[in-house]
Design an enzyme around this catalytic site. Sequence first.
Site, PDB file in Angstrom:
ATOM      1  N   GLY A  15      24.052  25.535  30.537  1.00 50.60           N
ATOM      2  CA  GLY A  15      22.710  25.860  30.982  1.00 50.60           C
ATOM      3  C   GLY A  15      22.382  27.336  30.890  1.00 50.60           C
ATOM      4  O   GLY A  15      21.235  27.703  30.578  1.00 50.60           O
ATOM      5  N   ARG A  26      33.860  33.867  33.744  1.00 52.40           N
ATOM      6  CA  ARG A  26      34.911  33.984  34.749  1.00 52.40           C
ATOM      7  C   ARG A  26      35.852  35.108  34.326  1.00 52.40           C
ATOM      8  O   ARG A  26      36.166  35.259  33.136  1.00 52.40           O
ATOM      9  CB  ARG A  26      35.701  32.679  34.897  1.00 52.40           C
ATOM     10  CG  ARG A  26      34.990  31.592  35.693  1.00 52.40           C
ATOM     11  CD  ARG A  26      34.953  31.932  37.181  1.00 52.40           C
ATOM     12  NE  ARG A  26      34.380  30.869  37.997  1.00 52.40           N
ATOM     13  CZ  ARG A  26      33.106  30.803  38.365  1.00 52.40           C
ATOM     14  NH1 ARG A  26      32.259  31.735  37.958  1.00 52.40           N
ATOM     15  NH2 ARG A  26      32.676  29.811  39.136  1.00 52.40           N
ATOM     16  N   GLU A  54      39.692  39.821  40.955  1.00 50.61           N
ATOM     17  CA  GLU A  54      38.376  39.893  41.595  1.00 50.61           C
ATOM     18  C   GLU A  54      38.523  39.585  43.081  1.00 50.61           C
ATOM     19  O   GLU A  54      39.148  38.570  43.423  1.00 50.61           O
ATOM     20  CB  GLU A  54      37.418  38.891  40.938  1.00 50.61           C
ATOM     21  CG  GLU A  54      35.985  39.025  41.418  1.00 50.61           C
ATOM     22  CD  GLU A  54      35.018  38.119  40.672  1.00 50.61           C
ATOM     23  OE1 GLU A  54      34.269  37.391  41.355  1.00 50.61           O
ATOM     24  OE2 GLU A  54      35.019  38.134  39.419  1.00 50.61           O
ATOM     25  N   HIS A  89      29.993  40.578  40.760  1.00 53.60           N
ATOM     26  CA  HIS A  89      29.690  39.142  40.729  1.00 53.60           C
ATOM     27  C   HIS A  89      28.352  38.890  41.424  1.00 53.60           C
ATOM     28  O   HIS A  89      28.236  38.022  42.297  1.00 53.60           O
ATOM     29  CB  HIS A  89      30.805  38.327  41.393  1.00 53.60           C
ATOM     30  CG  HIS A  89      30.937  36.941  40.820  1.00 53.60           C
ATOM     31  ND1 HIS A  89      32.135  36.303  40.657  1.00 53.60           N
ATOM     32  CD2 HIS A  89      29.996  36.068  40.367  1.00 53.60           C
ATOM     33  CE1 HIS A  89      31.943  35.100  40.132  1.00 53.60           C
ATOM     34  NE2 HIS A  89      30.655  34.935  39.948  1.00 53.60           N
TER      35      HIS A  89
END
Length: 304
Positions: free
Chosen positions: A136, A217, A246, A265
């Site tokens: 998407g 990611r 992260e 993020h």
Amino acid sequence: MANKLIAIEPKSFPEYEAAVVSAGGVLAPLSADVEGLVWTDYSKPEQLKAVLAENPQLRWVQLPFAGVDAFADVLSDGLIFTSAKGAYREPVAEHALALSLALMRIIPERVRAKTWGRKFADTLYETRVLIFGGGGITEELLKLLAPFRSDVRVVRKNPAPMAGASAVVAFENLNDELQQADLVILAAALTPETAGLFDATKFSVMKESAYLVSIARGPMVVTSDLIAALEQGQIAGAALDVTDPEPLPDGHPLWDAKNIIITPHSADTKPMVIRLFSERLVENTKAFLGLGEWVGRVDSKSGY
């Protein structure tokens, strides 16, 4: 009524409760009568695994984010799992475009500048763009890139045509595409096949003038190899909304790499997530009640 009961665990939000109820669902504490579960904490896959073992009556689980790599050991064919894939497509695609433009206009350099300096800019107009991943976010990016008349090519597992892409090719063609791309955007799911995929070998085949943007990611990119590629001028710059590790610790060498932009993020913030995830809950609560189609259903074999 048993098949209409839905629990929200481990933490509920008023917005999520309102979404479920507005779609016709009935909220209840988790018990043997509950067959639908909205799981709200990405960081607790082991807790979800235990909940599923204790509640074999569950038949649908809604996961909170688009990526489901943290739940790889939880997914099974016996349950319907849905994720938020596609739900956050607009803000994440918007962020990817913002990062791309900032890199190509050397904004990292200019925001630190205390002197007039060099005149430099690359343009997105009529540029060769490669998007890795065909979900998407990529669909939305293709719309955003259309005004730039970019030659946008997509690499995805299933090379079916996508509106706005000049070509869609399979994974095995990735290196060929990397050699020609001016801008590479990572927007794929993290799977065993994509983990660590962007390493020294991949950077070595990219143009020295090419830019890398990742809103996928963190572990998809080998951090040490990216630092080396930037420092050695193998690529022109990188912008990351996701890192490995992260959160990226203070003092980590990636902070000081050449021509780097790092955002925490933040492509989709908590207010965005709550609003968009609530919309997903309405859709899938209706599907759970037999009043619509599942959205974002997870394929346990492919892992996304």
